[in-house]
Design an enzyme around this catalytic site. Structure first.
Site, PDB file in Angstrom:
ATOM      1  N   CYS A  78       3.788  -5.626   1.018  1.00 50.67           N
ATOM      2  CA  CYS A  78       3.203  -4.683   0.057  1.00 50.67           C
ATOM      3  C   CYS A  78       3.922  -3.329   0.092  1.00 50.67           C
ATOM      4  O   CYS A  78       5.121  -3.267   0.406  1.00 50.67           O
ATOM      5  CB  CYS A  78       1.706  -4.529   0.296  1.00 50.67           C
TER       6      CYS A  78
ATOM      7  N   ASP B 234      -5.786  -0.485   4.581  1.00 48.83           N
ATOM      8  CA  ASP B 234      -6.750   0.150   3.677  1.00 48.83           C
ATOM      9  C   ASP B 234      -7.997   0.529   4.447  1.00 48.83           C
ATOM     10  O   ASP B 234      -8.624   1.542   4.156  1.00 48.83           O
ATOM     11  CB  ASP B 234      -7.080  -0.796   2.514  1.00 48.83           C
TER      12      ASP B 234
HETATM   13  C1  RUB Z   1      -1.580  -1.066  -1.142  1.00 53.30           C
HETATM   14  C2  RUB Z   1      -1.775  -1.550   0.260  1.00 53.30           C
HETATM   15  C3  RUB Z   1      -1.226  -0.670   1.334  1.00 53.30           C
HETATM   16  C4  RUB Z   1      -2.367   0.161   1.900  1.00 53.30           C
HETATM   17  C5  RUB Z   1      -1.865   1.263   2.826  1.00 53.30           C
HETATM   18  O1  RUB Z   1      -2.263  -1.859  -2.064  1.00 53.30           O
HETATM   19  O2  RUB Z   1      -2.367  -2.549   0.548  1.00 53.30           O
HETATM   20  O3  RUB Z   1      -0.697  -1.427   2.369  1.00 53.30           O
HETATM   21  O4  RUB Z   1      -3.109   0.769   0.847  1.00 53.30           O
HETATM   22  O5  RUB Z   1      -1.075   2.174   2.085  1.00 53.30           O
HETATM   23  P1  RUB Z   1      -2.455  -1.353  -3.596  1.00 53.30           P
HETATM   24  P2  RUB Z   1      -0.863   3.668   2.584  1.00 53.30           P
HETATM   25  O6  RUB Z   1      -1.089  -1.048  -4.121  1.00 53.30           O
HETATM   26  O7  RUB Z   1      -3.086  -2.501  -4.265  1.00 53.30           O
HETATM   27  O8  RUB Z   1      -3.335  -0.134  -3.540  1.00 53.30           O
HETATM   28  O9  RUB Z   1      -0.187   3.554   3.914  1.00 53.30           O
HETATM   29  O10 RUB Z   1       0.026   4.284   1.535  1.00 53.30           O
HETATM   30  O11 RUB Z   1      -2.195   4.314   2.666  1.00 53.30           O
END
Ligand code: RUB
Length: 305
Positions: free
Chosen positions: A128, A197
């Protein structure tokens, strides 16, 4: 309320992606909203903020960082002895700026600690698009480390392409694979790194759908599986060992115009049980998932009040 609705819509439709970005934009929207408020007294101001809170919470079910940030700011207003609305707006603005600054510090610390885990010649597997995991990889590159990255495509929204592009733009040797090729490639990795998340009190981690499958593959291949995250993604609502509600996204993102008899599902996240997680890299160090409750409680006691 328009400024809040606009940001909530952008979060909902993924124009704003990732847990951290969603939380940062929600805080900024609250700042702007407060500046525009015409509330005559504190009670009315708090009512407006509570309405704004609900709109922001509804934009994403699985985002404790966003919830924690909004609870914190509204809590600061509620607890203040100030009655004058314009002074309360100034207070909210100050607290929001401070909160965003601290969030930057936390992410930088986590990324710097994580970067030290990367050695020359390593191959790192990621899934991701986590701004925190990306920062960690970029810091390792800035530290002069030479390493390779394998990025998954991350269906259906293809956030893996963003990660792959950021890696390649920064001269990191990048391989891009479809999600279903993960098993074939995980054995080439020295470790797996993903963002988060949500982190539950037990140390389970909610992240993009597919993360838990990768963790099982890593376990099977005897590869360390790391999560890099700010502690403020701790989810107090799962205190009684329940998992976060997992946001369900539009099935048409998976299969546009699918035959009606087929029930297409599009869960955005999954839960990786702590037994598959080697360590969580956070602003306070490299911590075993089982210790996450204790450490979060120690440094962010306000989350539990
Ligand atoms: C994004 C996702 C990321 C986490 C952490 O999914 O799963 O791994 O949100 O991101 P989506 P961060 O694009 O569906 O929101 O480290 O930037 O908080």
């Amino acid at each position: 309320m328009e400024v809040i609705s606009v940001v909530a819509d952008k979060i909902r439709c993924l124009e704003i992606k990732g847990a951290r970005n969603a939380a940062v934009e929600a805080v900024k929207a609250l700042q702007e909203f407060a500046q525009q408020s015409r509330a005559e007294d504190k009670t009315k101001f708090l009512e407006e903020l509570t309405q704004a809170q609900q709109l922001l919470f509804n934009s994403r079910e699985t985002e404790p960082l966003l919830r924690n940030a909004v609870y914190y700011l509204i809590g600061q207003i509620r607890q203040s002895s100030i009655k004058n609305v314009s002074e309360l707006c100034t207070l909210l603005n100050m607290r929001a700026t401070h909160f965003l600054g601290e969030l930057d510090v936390s992410r930088n610390c986590a990324a710097e600690i994580g970067a030290k885990c990367i050695q020359n010649g390593m191959t790192i597997f990621t899934h991701c698009h986590s701004s925190t995991a990306i920062l960690m990889l970029l810091k390792a590159k800035q530290d002069g480390k030479n390493f390779k990255v394998i990025c998954t495509e991350t269906r259906p929204a293809l956030q893996g392409r963003l990660t792959a592009c950021e890696m390649a733009e920064n001269s990191i040797d990048t391989t891009f694979i479809v999600d279903s090729a993960s098993r074939a490639f995980i054995s080439k990795a020295d470790f797996i790194i993903v963002g988060a998340d949500a982190i539950t009190p037990k140390g389970n981690v909610v992240n993009k759908i597919g993360t838990s499958g990768l963790a099982v593959l890593a376990y099977d291949a005897h590869k360390p599986f790391y999560v890099v995250s700010e502690l403020l993604k701790f989810d107090t609502t799962t205190h009684y060992n329940e998992f976060e509600n997992v946001e369900q996204r539009n099935p048409a993102d998976v299969w546009k115009d699918a035959p009606q008899k087929i029930a297409v599902q599009n869960p955005a996240f999954d839960v990786t049980p702590c037994r598959y997680i080697t360590n969580i890299i956070c602003e306070k160090g490299v911590i075993s998932p089982q210790k996450i409750f204790e450490i979060t409680h120690q440094f962010y006691s306000w989350l539990f009040t």
